[in-house]
Design a protein around this motif. Structure first.
Motif, PDB file in Angstrom:
ATOM      1  N   ASN A 187      -3.329 -11.083  13.366  1.00 13.87           N
ATOM      2  CA  ASN A 187      -2.901  -9.901  14.183  1.00 13.87           C
ATOM      3  C   ASN A 187      -3.027  -8.543  13.950  1.00 13.87           C
ATOM      4  N   ALA A 188      -3.450  -8.396  12.532  1.00  8.09           N
ATOM      5  CA  ALA A 188      -3.300  -7.006  11.916  1.00  8.09           C
ATOM      6  C   ALA A 188      -4.449  -6.349  12.899  1.00  8.09           C
ATOM      7  N   ARG A 189      -4.129  -5.157  13.105  1.00  5.36           N
ATOM      8  CA  ARG A 189      -5.185  -4.209  13.845  1.00  5.36           C
ATOM      9  C   ARG A 189      -4.496  -2.894  14.101  1.00  5.36           C
ATOM     10  N   ILE A 190      -5.320  -1.862  14.650  1.00  4.38           N
ATOM     11  CA  ILE A 190      -5.036  -0.566  15.021  1.00  4.38           C
ATOM     12  C   ILE A 190      -5.843  -0.330  16.366  1.00  4.38           C
ATOM     13  N   THR A 191      -5.022   0.352  17.191  1.00  7.78           N
ATOM     14  CA  THR A 191      -5.749   0.755  18.555  1.00  7.78           C
ATOM     15  C   THR A 191      -5.742   2.378  18.612  1.00  7.78           C
ATOM     16  N   LEU A 192      -7.027   2.887  18.625  1.00  6.30           N
ATOM     17  CA  LEU A 192      -7.348   4.379  18.614  1.00  6.30           C
ATOM     18  C   LEU A 192      -7.459   4.695  20.177  1.00  6.30           C
ATOM     19  N   ILE A 206     -15.484   6.735  24.852  1.00  4.23           N
ATOM     20  CA  ILE A 206     -14.753   5.663  24.576  1.00  4.23           C
ATOM     21  C   ILE A 206     -12.929   6.111  24.773  1.00  4.23           C
ATOM     22  N   SER A 207     -12.381   5.374  25.467  1.00  5.02           N
ATOM     23  CA  SER A 207     -10.842   5.688  25.696  1.00  5.02           C
ATOM     24  C   SER A 207      -9.985   5.030  24.604  1.00  5.02           C
ATOM     25  N   LEU A 208     -10.318   3.743  24.755  1.00  7.66           N
ATOM     26  CA  LEU A 208      -9.380   2.820  23.614  1.00  7.66           C
ATOM     27  C   LEU A 208     -10.710   1.890  22.615  1.00  7.66           C
ATOM     28  N   LYS A 209     -10.318   2.101  21.462  1.00  9.43           N
ATOM     29  CA  LYS A 209     -11.109   1.378  20.342  1.00  9.43           C
ATOM     30  C   LYS A 209     -10.185   0.500  19.543  1.00  9.43           C
ATOM     31  N   ILE A 264      -3.550   7.275  16.901  1.00  7.64           N
ATOM     32  CA  ILE A 264      -3.117   5.820  16.865  1.00  7.64           C
ATOM     33  C   ILE A 264      -2.331   5.291  17.615  1.00  7.64           C
ATOM     34  N   PHE A 265      -2.657   4.539  18.542  1.00  8.33           N
ATOM     35  CA  PHE A 265      -1.926   4.349  19.912  1.00  8.33           C
ATOM     36  C   PHE A 265      -0.847   3.020  19.727  1.00  8.33           C
ATOM     37  N   SER A 266      -1.475   2.128  18.726  1.00 10.07           N
ATOM     38  CA  SER A 266      -0.618   0.889  18.410  1.00 10.07           C
ATOM     39  C   SER A 266      -1.109   0.477  16.948  1.00 10.07           C
ATOM     40  N   CYS A 282       0.569  -1.202   0.048  1.00  6.39           N
ATOM     41  CA  CYS A 282      -0.099   0.020  -0.166  1.00  6.39           C
ATOM     42  C   CYS A 282       0.722   1.186   0.108  1.00  6.39           C
ATOM     43  N   PRO A 283       0.398   2.276  -0.642  1.00  6.28           N
ATOM     44  CA  PRO A 283       1.303   3.656  -0.558  1.00  6.28           C
ATOM     45  C   PRO A 283       1.580   3.877   0.712  1.00  6.28           C
ATOM     46  N   THR A 284       2.737   4.337   0.962  1.00  6.18           N
ATOM     47  CA  THR A 284       3.302   4.601   2.630  1.00  6.18           C
ATOM     48  C   THR A 284       2.340   5.532   3.015  1.00  6.18           C
ATOM     49  N   HIS A 285       2.016   6.600   2.345  1.00  2.79           N
ATOM     50  CA  HIS A 285       1.392   7.810   2.897  1.00  2.79           C
ATOM     51  C   HIS A 285      -0.054   7.595   3.328  1.00  2.79           C
ATOM     52  N   LEU A 286      -0.535   6.314   3.040  1.00  2.00           N
ATOM     53  CA  LEU A 286      -1.836   5.977   3.291  1.00  2.00           C
ATOM     54  C   LEU A 286      -1.844   4.848   4.403  1.00  2.00           C
ATOM     55  N   LYS A 287      -0.698   4.487   4.844  1.00  2.36           N
ATOM     56  CA  LYS A 287      -0.379   3.362   5.989  1.00  2.36           C
ATOM     57  C   LYS A 287      -0.885   3.980   7.399  1.00  2.36           C
ATOM     58  N   PRO A 288      -1.341   3.526   8.188  1.00  3.78           N
ATOM     59  CA  PRO A 288      -1.442   3.812   9.669  1.00  3.78           C
ATOM     60  C   PRO A 288      -0.056   4.112  10.270  1.00  3.78           C
ATOM     61  N   VAL A 289       0.202   4.937  10.994  1.00  2.87           N
ATOM     62  CA  VAL A 289       1.303   5.323  11.719  1.00  2.87           C
ATOM     63  C   VAL A 289       1.173   5.728  13.152  1.00  2.87           C
ATOM     64  N   VAL A 290       1.730   5.073  14.222  1.00  8.64           N
ATOM     65  CA  VAL A 290       1.543   5.383  15.377  1.00  8.64           C
ATOM     66  C   VAL A 290       1.789   6.933  15.956  1.00  8.64           C
ATOM     67  N   GLY A 291       0.691   7.701  16.228  1.00 11.65           N
ATOM     68  CA  GLY A 291       1.033   9.024  16.484  1.00 11.65           C
ATOM     69  C   GLY A 291       0.005   9.814  15.840  1.00 11.65           C
ATOM     70  N   ILE A 292      -0.532   9.367  14.376  1.00 13.29           N
ATOM     71  CA  ILE A 292      -1.404  10.146  13.725  1.00 13.29           C
ATOM     72  C   ILE A 292      -2.833  10.456  14.514  1.00 13.29           C
ATOM     73  N   LYS A 293      -2.839  11.882  14.349  1.00 16.41           N
ATOM     74  CA  LYS A 293      -4.264  12.345  14.966  1.00 16.41           C
ATOM     75  C   LYS A 293      -5.577  12.513  14.244  1.00 16.41           C
ATOM     76  N   PHE A 294      -6.523  12.213  15.036  1.00 15.81           N
ATOM     77  CA  PHE A 294      -7.955  12.324  14.207  1.00 15.81           C
ATOM     78  C   PHE A 294      -8.722  13.242  15.023  1.00 15.81           C
ATOM     79  N   ASP A 295      -9.656  14.148  14.548  1.00  7.29           N
ATOM     80  CA  ASP A 295     -10.470  15.024  15.335  1.00  7.29           C
ATOM     81  C   ASP A 295     -11.503  14.212  16.015  1.00  7.29           C
ATOM     82  N   THR A 296     -12.046  13.042  15.193  1.00  8.61           N
ATOM     83  CA  THR A 296     -13.130  12.012  15.844  1.00  8.61           C
ATOM     84  C   THR A 296     -12.710  10.672  15.922  1.00  8.61           C
ATOM     85  N   LEU A 297     -13.432   9.834  16.669  1.00 14.50           N
ATOM     86  CA  LEU A 297     -13.195   8.382  16.436  1.00 14.50           C
ATOM     87  C   LEU A 297     -13.384   7.819  15.256  1.00 14.50           C
ATOM     88  N   GLN A 298     -14.579   8.364  14.660  1.00 11.73           N
ATOM     89  CA  GLN A 298     -14.975   7.893  13.356  1.00 11.73           C
ATOM     90  C   GLN A 298     -13.882   7.904  12.334  1.00 11.73           C
TER      91      GLN A 298
END
Length: 229
Positions: free
Chosen positions: A96-101, A62-65, A112-114, A15-31
């Motif tokens: 095991n693929a996942r992200i934690t918000l 929600i603190s962790l999703k 993105i916490f993990s 996948c293009p690198t700029h579209l991959k999740p990276v730990v620390g990326i910030k979002f305005d909302t959970l959705q």
């Protein structure tokens, strides 16, 4: 490219690198965070599902999703039942693929916490990528086509095949025959109990357009249509 490489017994999406999740990326909302991971999954040819969440005791936010690959974990072996006509396919492969918000404490934003990138299963090939849930979406054009064909007494399966010819192949459908069937089922559920009223209103419209058109109907004491001429 929608392919994968087998590295350390795990398949890494291409996948293009700029579209991959990276730990620390910030979002305005959970959705927004969930949609970001779903878009990454669509480009990487795998499906996702929402997993468990943790809430803060103070305000219930929600603190962790957790967002995981839909092949995460293993499904329990179901008991054999005598009336079971069809066995459920194996869909869980311990991925095991996942992200934690995670909610930022002093703000309403999420980060993105993990992030775990690897999968324990091969990913969908380019030729089959249109079958993934993330790539399937009934558009307004799909729904209108199904409804128009339904008025002509054309079923969902035949509508799907006809539309496939119009758009040039299954890979251009962006929906499955099951999606077509489910939508037609929802239409029938919506008009259940209203079909008689729809018939009368249709005849009234015809009467307005043609003065020589005549019809007469009768209902019982419960306002159920019993006969029409």
């Amino acid at each position: 490219p929608l392919c994968a490489a087998n590295i350390d017994n795990e398949w890494i999406p291409s996948c293009p690198t700029h579209l991959k999740p990276v730990v620390g990326i910030k979002f305005d909302t959970l959705q927004q965070g969930i949609s970001f991971y779903e878009n990454y999954a669509r480009l990487s040819s795998f499906d996702t599902r929402l997993y468990s969440a943790k809430k803060r005791k103070s305000d219930g936010k929600i603190s962790l999703k957790y967002c995981v690959c839909n092949k995460e974990g293993f499904r329990e072996t179901p008991r054999l039942q005598s009336n079971c006509k069809k066995k459920r396919p194996i869909t869980r492969m311990g991925s095991n693929a996942r992200i934690t918000l995670k909610l930022i404490n002093d703000q309403d934003n999420y980060i993105i916490f993990s992030f775990h990138e690897g999968h324990t299963h091969p990913l969908t090939t380019l030729n089959s990528a249109h079958h993934t849930i993330q790539s399937r979406n009934l558009t307004l054009a799909h729904k209108k086509y199904i409804m128009d064909n339904s008025r002509a007494n054309i079923g969902a399966t035949k509508s799907y095949r006809l539309m496939k010819e119009h758009v040039g192949g299954y890979q251009n459908m962006a929906a499955s025959v099951t999606d077509f069937k489910n939508f037609q089922r929802d239409i029938r559920k919506h008009i259940r109990g209203k079909d008689a009223q729809m018939l009368i209103e249709n005849f009234k419209r015809k009467q307005q357009m043609c003065s020589s058109f005549f019809f007469k109907y009768e209902v019982d004491d419960k306002q159920h249509l019993i006969r029409i001429f």
